[in-house]
Design an enzyme around this catalytic site. Structure first.
Site, PDB file in Angstrom:
ATOM      1  CG  ASP A  44      -1.715   1.259   1.381  1.00 35.12           C
ATOM      2  OD1 ASP A  44      -2.670   1.463   0.616  1.00 35.12           O
ATOM      3  OD2 ASP A  44      -1.371   2.077   2.261  1.00 35.12           O
ATOM      4  CD  GLU A 114      -3.470  -1.819  -1.060  1.00 36.50           C
ATOM      5  OE1 GLU A 114      -3.727  -0.613  -1.224  1.00 36.50           O
ATOM      6  OE2 GLU A 114      -3.802  -2.452  -0.029  1.00 36.50           O
TER       7      GLU A 114
END
Length: 230
Positions: A44, A114
């Protein structure tokens, strides 16, 4: 190369040296404690930085607030899930019995996307994962037309997110005003009673400080899974 992942490597455009990182990135917590959650956390941050950098360089006249909104559009859950599907990640996700059939769930696809980024970063280096991310995002970034994008100021966007989730609006207040009259620095606090959040930010005017405070709260809400609904 592990034979059963050779096709997936080709789709990703990256060959893992340590394939166990990829396995971890594809493994949901319903399967085992050794799952993708930590890699998702890392990925992320890597993704956010890469997208922020490319937007900063590509749109040199765009103000900070609009750059932030544009980045949010590119890293929101729906976008990540769509990219994950286009890269066939859903075909390789490893789920436990309690989550069978969840391969197409948007949240799982978003998380795996992610996590794979985090895995590539650990398996290589920043330059390599950046190159991979930009290849995945190239069709999206090249099609951006600023004339067709409706930008909202951060306070308006925050208000919309909260109302869509049946939450009360935040209360803004000035905590301090520092400096001389011509160079004052305002510190503003925003409080969301429903979410038990208290956020503060500074700006050269009350308005700017409130906008920055709203931006911070939007980021915090995003981390909790609260996004603007389209």
């Amino acid at each position: 190369m592990v034979p059963e992942y050779s096709r997936f490597y080709n789709i990703l455009g990256y060959n893992f040296k340590d394939y166990t990182l990829l396995i971890r990135a594809l493994t949901h917590r319903s399967k085992t404690k050794k799952n993708y959650e930590r890699l998702e956390f890392l990925g992320d941050s890597v993704l956010s930085f890469v997208i922020a950098e490319v937007l900063y360089k590509q749109f040199t006249d765009l103000a900070e607030g609009k750059l932030s909104q544009l980045r949010s559009k590119l890293v929101k859950g729906t976008t990540l899930a769509q990219l994950a599907s286009s890269l066939k990640m859903d075909e390789y996700i490893i789920l436990g019995a309690s989550e069978q059939g969840g391969h197409k769930r948007e949240k799982i696809l978003e998380d795996v996307f992610e996590a794979v980024i985090g895995a590539i970063y650990l398996d290589s280096d920043f330059a390599t994962v950046k190159k991979v991310i930009l290849k995945w995002y190239q069709p999206i970034i090249s099609s951006i037309n600023l004339d067709t994008i409706k930008f909202k100021d951060s306070k308006s966007k925050l208000q919309e997110i909260l109302l869509q989730n049946a939450l009360s609006l935040p209360e803004y207040s000035i905590e301090t005003i520092d400096g001389k009259d011509h160079e004052q620095q305002f510190t503003v606090v925003a409080v969301s009673k429903d979410l038990n959040l208290r956020v503060k930010a500074q700006g050269t005017s009350r308005k700017k400080a409130e906008q920055k405070t709203a931006e911070k709260m939007i980021e915090m809400l995003s981390q909790q899974g609260l996004h603007e609904k389209k």
